[in-house]
Design a protein around this motif. Structure first.
Motif, PDB file in Angstrom:
ATOM      1  N   LEU A 184       0.827  -1.203   0.000  1.00 45.88           N
ATOM      2  CA  LEU A 184       0.000   0.000   0.000  1.00 45.88           C
ATOM      3  C   LEU A 184       0.861   1.252   0.000  1.00 45.88           C
ATOM      4  O   LEU A 184       1.912   1.290   0.640  1.00 45.88           O
ATOM      5  N   ILE A 185       0.396   2.277  -0.737  1.00 42.00           N
ATOM      6  CA  ILE A 185       1.048   3.578  -0.759  1.00 42.00           C
ATOM      7  C   ILE A 185       0.081   4.604  -0.189  1.00 42.00           C
ATOM      8  O   ILE A 185      -1.062   4.718  -0.634  1.00 42.00           O
ATOM      9  N   ASP A 186       0.536   5.305   0.827  1.00 38.51           N
ATOM     10  CA  ASP A 186      -0.254   6.361   1.461  1.00 38.51           C
ATOM     11  C   ASP A 186      -0.088   7.644   0.667  1.00 38.51           C
ATOM     12  O   ASP A 186       1.022   8.125   0.479  1.00 38.51           O
ATOM     13  N   CYS A 187      -1.195   8.209   0.194  1.00 34.61           N
ATOM     14  CA  CYS A 187      -1.176   9.467  -0.556  1.00 34.61           C
ATOM     15  C   CYS A 187      -1.700  10.637   0.279  1.00 34.61           C
ATOM     16  O   CYS A 187      -1.837  11.750  -0.237  1.00 34.61           O
ATOM     17  N   GLN A 188      -2.056  10.380   1.522  1.00 37.20           N
ATOM     18  CA  GLN A 188      -2.485  11.380   2.499  1.00 37.20           C
ATOM     19  C   GLN A 188      -3.827  12.001   2.145  1.00 37.20           C
ATOM     20  O   GLN A 188      -4.851  11.662   2.721  1.00 37.20           O
ATOM     21  N   VAL A 189      -3.852  12.962   1.213  1.00 36.39           N
ATOM     22  CA  VAL A 189      -5.095  13.653   0.851  1.00 36.39           C
ATOM     23  C   VAL A 189      -5.290  13.537  -0.653  1.00 36.39           C
ATOM     24  O   VAL A 189      -4.378  13.832  -1.429  1.00 36.39           O
ATOM     25  N   LEU A 190      -6.466  13.102  -1.061  1.00 33.46           N
ATOM     26  CA  LEU A 190      -6.734  12.875  -2.474  1.00 33.46           C
ATOM     27  C   LEU A 190      -6.785  14.194  -3.236  1.00 33.46           C
ATOM     28  O   LEU A 190      -7.359  15.176  -2.775  1.00 33.46           O
ATOM     29  N   ASN A 191      -6.151  14.218  -4.410  1.00 30.93           N
ATOM     30  CA  ASN A 191      -6.292  15.345  -5.332  1.00 30.93           C
ATOM     31  C   ASN A 191      -6.542  14.800  -6.730  1.00 30.93           C
ATOM     32  O   ASN A 191      -6.521  13.578  -6.954  1.00 30.93           O
ATOM     33  N   SER A 192      -6.795  15.669  -7.687  1.00 26.80           N
ATOM     34  CA  SER A 192      -7.175  15.216  -9.030  1.00 26.80           C
ATOM     35  C   SER A 192      -6.056  14.411  -9.684  1.00 26.80           C
ATOM     36  O   SER A 192      -6.319  13.453 -10.429  1.00 26.80           O
ATOM     37  N   HIS A 193      -4.796  14.776  -9.397  1.00 26.10           N
ATOM     38  CA  HIS A 193      -3.673  14.075 -10.013  1.00 26.10           C
ATOM     39  C   HIS A 193      -3.568  12.645  -9.495  1.00 26.10           C
ATOM     40  O   HIS A 193      -3.513  11.686 -10.285  1.00 26.10           O
ATOM     41  N   THR A 194      -3.564  12.474  -8.167  1.00 24.81           N
ATOM     42  CA  THR A 194      -3.441  11.128  -7.631  1.00 24.81           C
ATOM     43  C   THR A 194      -4.692  10.290  -7.916  1.00 24.81           C
ATOM     44  O   THR A 194      -4.589   9.077  -8.149  1.00 24.81           O
ATOM     45  N   ALA A 195      -5.865  10.932  -7.935  1.00 24.86           N
ATOM     46  CA  ALA A 195      -7.087  10.194  -8.264  1.00 24.86           C
ATOM     47  C   ALA A 195      -7.028   9.656  -9.695  1.00 24.86           C
ATOM     48  O   ALA A 195      -7.474   8.532  -9.961  1.00 24.86           O
TER      49      ALA A 195
END
Length: 242
Positions: A184-195
């Motif tokens: 698993l990779i933690d991305c902290q807070v979702l944004n349009s790029h990571t989504a």
């Protein structure tokens, strides 16, 4: 719920579940960025995020953005690039350069001040923080860095100086990390790029449960040693969407 002031004489954090709803996930302020405090924070699903010169703020948002490596979304355009990828991808070859490049991204990167750079470079020297680099010849054109927690990797920031360079870094890392036993990779807070790359929100309680399960797991031997990573080979059948 109230905001906690961290004691300079203690490394103890309040429970993540006591974080504020607004702003989402703000848990505490104060303390320092010593390696000991940072590692205790990450072990509890907490991370620092604040503007240079301000007091240190500590966060544990709900929901939490995560990326399961097998769910990375490969667009048609990225698939075409990977079939003729002109770049070399490395692990832990230039941690300081990657951090400095992330800090230069403009408004998005202003939270990475000198204090933060020094703190994470200390973690890197302790073998706890790692970088992925994308090179065009001898020029660094993209990359990312984060903190390892067993079979979970806490992604902190990424940058690109060429189109899709950060996507190539993340895709390559996802495949490599999975092969080493990463989950698993933690991305902290979702944004349009990571989504757009396949990240999604899960409840904080689920993230904390996964963190507890994945921290004790051991990755393949020599996983984090400096090395050149294999360019991802993709089949010819494209995923849907761009």
């Amino acid at each position: 719920m109230r905001l906690y002031r961290l004691s300079p004489n203690s490394l103890q954090f309040p429970a993540p579940t006591s974080a504020l709803h607004e702003p989402n996930g703000l848990l505490a302020f104060g303390g320092d960025l010593s390696p000991e405090r940072l590692l205790i924070a990450y072990q509890q699903g907490i991370f620092p995020w604040y503007s240079p010169g301000d007091v240190i703020l500590w966060w544990s948002p709900d929901p939490r953005a995560v990326l399961f490596p097998e769910e990375f979304h490969v667009s048609r355009s990225l698939r075409r690039i990977m079939q003729r990828c002109p770049y070399r991808i490395t692990l832990n070859h230039a941690f300081g350069e990657v951090m400095a490049s992330c800090a230069e991204r403009g408004q998005e990167g202003t939270w990475i001040g000198p204090e933060v750079e020094i703190a994470y470079q200390r973690l890197h020297l302790l073998g706890q923080a790692h970088s992925i680099e994308v090179w065009d010849g001898d020029t660094l054109v993209g990359g990312m860095y984060g903190v390892a927690q067993g079979a979970l990797f806490c992604g902190e920031s990424m940058f690109s100086r060429r189109d899709n360079a950060s996507k190539i870094a993340l895709l390559t890392f996802c495949r490599f990390f999975s092969q080493q036993g990463g989950k698993l990779i933690d991305c902290q807070v979702l944004n349009s790029h990571t989504a757009s790359l396949g990240a999604r929100d899960i409840p904080r309680r689920d993230y904390l449960a996964l963190l507890g399960q994945l921290q004790p797991l051991t990755l393949a031997p020599h996983c984090w040693q400096p090395q050149t990573l294999s360019v991802v080979t993709l089949n010819s059948e494209p995923d849907s969407g761009e």
